[in-house]
Design a protein around this motif. Structure first.
Motif, PDB file in Angstrom:
ATOM      1  N   ASP A 118       0.866  -1.348   0.033  1.00 12.41           N
ATOM      2  CA  ASP A 118       0.084  -0.257   0.550  1.00 12.41           C
ATOM      3  C   ASP A 118       0.799   1.123   0.193  1.00 12.41           C
ATOM      4  O   ASP A 118       0.650   2.170   0.136  1.00 12.41           O
ATOM      5  CB  ASP A 118      -1.370  -0.333   1.201  1.00 12.41           C
ATOM      6  N   HIS A 132      -0.022   4.072  -2.586  1.00 16.87           N
ATOM      7  CA  HIS A 132      -0.878   5.636  -1.759  1.00 16.87           C
ATOM      8  C   HIS A 132      -0.580   6.631  -1.638  1.00 16.87           C
ATOM      9  O   HIS A 132       0.418   7.241  -0.824  1.00 16.87           O
ATOM     10  CB  HIS A 132      -1.513   5.030  -1.428  1.00 16.87           C
ATOM     11  N   PHE A 143      -7.346   6.963  -2.076  1.00 17.62           N
ATOM     12  CA  PHE A 143      -6.540   5.801  -2.252  1.00 17.62           C
ATOM     13  C   PHE A 143      -6.723   6.402  -3.675  1.00 17.62           C
ATOM     14  O   PHE A 143      -7.069   7.359  -4.451  1.00 17.62           O
ATOM     15  CB  PHE A 143      -7.338   4.646  -2.746  1.00 17.62           C
ATOM     16  N   THR A 144      -4.995   6.597  -4.220  1.00 15.35           N
ATOM     17  CA  THR A 144      -4.136   6.638  -5.379  1.00 15.35           C
ATOM     18  C   THR A 144      -4.794   5.370  -6.213  1.00 15.35           C
ATOM     19  O   THR A 144      -4.002   4.196  -6.181  1.00 15.35           O
ATOM     20  CB  THR A 144      -3.157   7.089  -5.204  1.00 15.35           C
TER      21      THR A 144
END
Length: 805
Positions: A48, A51, A126-127
């Protein structure tokens, strides 16, 4: 000068082929194994991190303390998100997230895909790069966002944006317009769905907007730039008191203790950057990895590198006694300390470079087997990313410094006159050498003990009776394109009267982990006689107890002959005890606080979850709100393979277009312990590697000692000493050190494994014989390694030994 160092170093490497070959082999094995472990650790910690706003992403979770243990859950009621967004201006973006699997259809194509229900803010939090279509997706409720993978599968090379697709909800289909195509999620992403639609499309959304006690999804948010997370979290106590009065009253009545902020129930923030390891809250969709096990991999990799460095030092020291005259002659001819240090360091670097090349090549060969056995997804190319490459270079320099400095320093300290006289070989073994040996075998013994105990626990959980028949029951996930109840009835009719079929039933959830990988649980609570009762609740079909061979203790189970059974329940012993009545059968319980249901039977407790957890209260219902997702078929034990093929054939006859993704319940229950199995495999591999490398070092030291004591051994033989006596003489010192190493490893191993076993509600006790066996194995392996050289020295001609001295 440098060219001369390289040329001389190369000659010395070729001259000592056996020693240098062992050195390179041990170091290469260590580099290969530690590189794979370190890449695995790096991959897990990279989750993650793509992000961009990860430091400002949080997950909401509740904390309560019912029985002295703080319970944390990330499951939220539907109305929490709109209410908290309206009340707190500190929230910049907020989104609910609920996972699901459904059928997505376009034209004549139908695919089973994972679809997440989210709010519009999800793509602001979120990216997630948009490859095609709207850059601000999910503006309207009929929009669908899909990944590139799904776009290719559904539309081939056609532009999917603007296309209408159908998605199955319950008995029918609903149309959605593809508004955006996003990039496929990377492998190190906690979020990994095939598509996204608005949360308002979840079944029963409007009704659930008024329900505060039904928690079924996660909530993620980001805060405004000037908001302090700690201050914001402290403000949430007011929100809890305003919207969860009934929960707080029940907690107070039942004697719950306050949590950290002094309240009986709190709403908190969990940083998303730790989401992958957040086992308490559960992470995205309940999935999280135990951080301790990943750190354990890092420690094992470091252990292997330490053993390899120790082994390198021991081998270099062993060779130093054969090169003592070379050092003496160099000093006589004017070589200074820096010249000698440069020469030996050049040799060290060359050995390490060769070992590094072989180690990386070896890692590339075993990588597919490593990924398959440890369920990893690492690639060797990760080594050449900037961060990993710098780490690799740093480790290489560290190893050359550690492994090259001490032997070089030792050889520089030889006195020239004594060396040229040949007296250096009479030097006594040093304390450093013994300490290094003890460290090596302490680590090897520690890993061996961990291997034995993890194997014990895994065998225990595999073989422990669970209270149901796991060896003869087949679990079949129902294709999402089928109606569960209808599919179950059709298949019952198809196999009715077949001799090898003992029973057929269905259920909302699986037992263990099936081939579809799905696992979930439902808990309900209700007030009963002045206290709250919480129970797991499973929806099943009739003949559930019969098919799974679960013992019925009182009353009867569900039957198709009783239409009223839709308003009845079955409870396990644990649940029956909470009702506090002498005769549970016939008791009315306020199911969902609104719909009383009658207890018609009590069944024996069985482990419906993994052995990590104790058996908890369980209620079985026949509720149409919970669809039948699995068909269970119990067969006779005489021919399981033939029965599997028969059921598969009948399934395809009944449902020609449906997949048959069946698995035995025994396989399902074993899959619950995949992490433990991987850990056991890693311990097993690491202990073998550690012992192998340690034995190479031990072999080198035994050669060194025998070279030092050649004259002594010769004299003892002349005076009548037997071969066995000489072997014992040479071996006893090393065996003593190995036993000391084992004694040091024992308490450390006991503490580590005792902590690990606490993760299981049902576990083995640590037995003394495990430590004795590990010590015995270490002693036997050490004795065999030493005895090879000891026997050669003992049977050598004593005349030659004495003359050589």
């Amino acid at each position: 000068m440098f060219k001369n160092y390289i040329k001389t170093a190369w000659r010395n490497l070729l001259k000592g082929k056996v020693f240098n070959g062992l050195n390179i082999l041990g170091l290469a094995v260590a580099i290969a194994s530690s590189a794979l472990l370190l890449l695995t650790v790096h991959f897990q910690f990279s989750y993650d991190k793509f992000h961009k706003n990860i430091d400002n992403i949080y997950q909401l979770y509740f904390s309560t303390n019912r029985e002295g243990v703080v319970e944390k859950t990330g499951s939220m009621p539907v109305p929490v998100t709109p209410a908290i967004k309206a009340e707190y201006p500190e929230i910049k973006n907020i989104s609910r997230l609920e996972g699901g699997v459904t059928t997505v259809a376009y034209g004549d194509k139908e695919l089973e895909e994972s679809i997440n229900f989210v709010d519009q803010d999800f793509f602001k939090i979120f990216t997630i790069p948009v490859a095609a279509g709207s850059k601000t997706p999910l503006v309207s409720q009929n929009e669908l966002v899909i990944t590139k993978y799904v776009a290719k599968a559904l539309f081939n090379n056609a532009d999917p944006v603007g296309k209408m697709v159908r998605m199955k909800f319950g008995e029918g289909y609903k149309s959605f317009i593809v508004s955006s195509v996003i990039e496929d999620f990377p492998e190190n992403s906690s979020i990994n769905a095939d598509g996204f639609i608005r949360f308002e499309n979840t079944p029963g959304y409007q009704q659930n907007l008024k329900v505060w006690d039904n928690r079924n999804h996660s909530v993620f948010l980001s805060l405004t730039d000037n908001a302090d997370p700690a201050v914001f979290e402290s403000k949430l106590g007011k929100f809890v008191k305003a919207h969860f009065k009934e929960d707080l009253n029940n907690l107070k009545r039942d004697g719950a203790k306050p949590v950290a902020n002094g309240d009986l129930m709190s709403l908190n923030l969990a940083s998303f950057k730790d989401n992958h390891f957040n086992t308490e809250v559960g992470g995205v969709e309940g999935y999280a990895v135990n951080k301790t096990s990943i750190i354990g991999l890092l420690v094992i990799a470091i252990f292997i590198l330490i053993i390899a460095c120790i082994n390198f030092i021991n081998l270099a020291v062993a060779r130093s006694f054969t090169r003592a005259r070379e050092v003496g002659v160099r000093k006589t001819l004017g070589a200074g300390k820096w010249d000698l240090l440069s020469q030996f360091w050049t040799e060290t670097i060359m050995v390490c470079l060769i070992a590094l090349a072989i180690g990386i090549a070896l890692a590339s060969v075993i990588l597919p087997y490593f990924n398959a056995n440890f369920k990893s997804t690492i690639k060797l190319g990760m080594l050449f990313h900037p961060a990993q490459l710098l780490t690799l270079i740093g480790l290489f320099l560290l190893i050359t410094v550690i492994a090259g400095f001490y032997p070089a320093l030792l050889m520089m300290r030889y006195k020239t006159v004594q060396v040229l006289k040949g007296s250096v070989s009479t030097a006594k073994p040093g304390k450093v050498r013994n300490i290094l040996l003890v460290v090596q075998f302490s680590i090897a013994t520690l890993l061996t003990i961990c291997t034995l105990i993890t194997r014990q626990q895994i065998n225990y959980v595999r073989n422990k009776p669970l209270g149901f028949n796991k060896s003869e029951v087949l679990s079949i996930p129902i294709d999402h394109g089928l109606n569960g109840a209808q599919a179950l009835q059709l298949f019952r009719n198809q196999v009715a009267g077949e001799k090898q079929i003992v029973g057929v039933t269905g259920a909302y959830r699986n037992l263990g982990l099936g081939n579809d990988g799905s696992t979930f649980t439902s808990i309900t609570g209700f007030n009963y006689k002045g206290h709250e009762i919480r129970s797991h609740i499973y929806s099943v079909s009739y003949d559930y107890l019969k098919t799974l061979d679960i013992k019925l203790l009182d009353g009867r189970e569900f039957s198709k002959d009783f239409a009223s059974d839709s308003n009845a329940v079955l409870v396990n012993q644990k649940m029956a005890s909470l009702l506090q009545v002498n005769k549970p059968v016939g008791t009315m319980v306020p199911y969902d606080d609104k719909h009383p249901k009658k207890v018609i039977g009590v069944f024996a407790d069985y482990n419906f979850r993994s052995l990590h957890d104790k058996i908890e209260p369980l209620t079985l219902v026949m509720d149409k709100e919970f669809p039948i997702n699995y068909v269970f078929v119990r067969v006779r034990p005489n021919s399981l393979s033939a029965s599997y093929d028969f059921i598969k054939e009948k399934w395809h006859q009944t449902f020609p277009n449906a997949d048959f993704n069946a698995s035995w319940l025994e396989q399902n229950t074993e899959k619950q312990y995949r992490n433990e199995q991987r850990l056991a495999n890693i311990f097993n591999s690491a202990s073998i590697i550690a012992i192998f490398i340690s034995c190479i070092g031990l072999l080198a030291m035994s050669v060194m000692v025998i070279l030092q004591r050649t004259k002594e051994i010769g004299i003892r033989k002349v005076l009548g000493a037997s071969v066995s006596r000489i072997v014992l003489l040479v071996s006893s010192e090393f065996i003593t050190l190995v036993i000391v190493a084992a004694i040091i490893a024992m308490p450390i191993a006991w503490w580590l494994m005792d902590q690990w076993l606490q993760n299981f509600a049902y576990r083995v006790s640590i037995q003394w014989w495990v430590f004795a066996l590990a010590t015995l194995l270490a002693v036997i392996i050490a004795a065999l390694t030493i005895s090879v050289q000891a026997i050669r020295a003992a049977i050598a001609n004593p005349v030659k030994s004495i003359k050589s001295e």
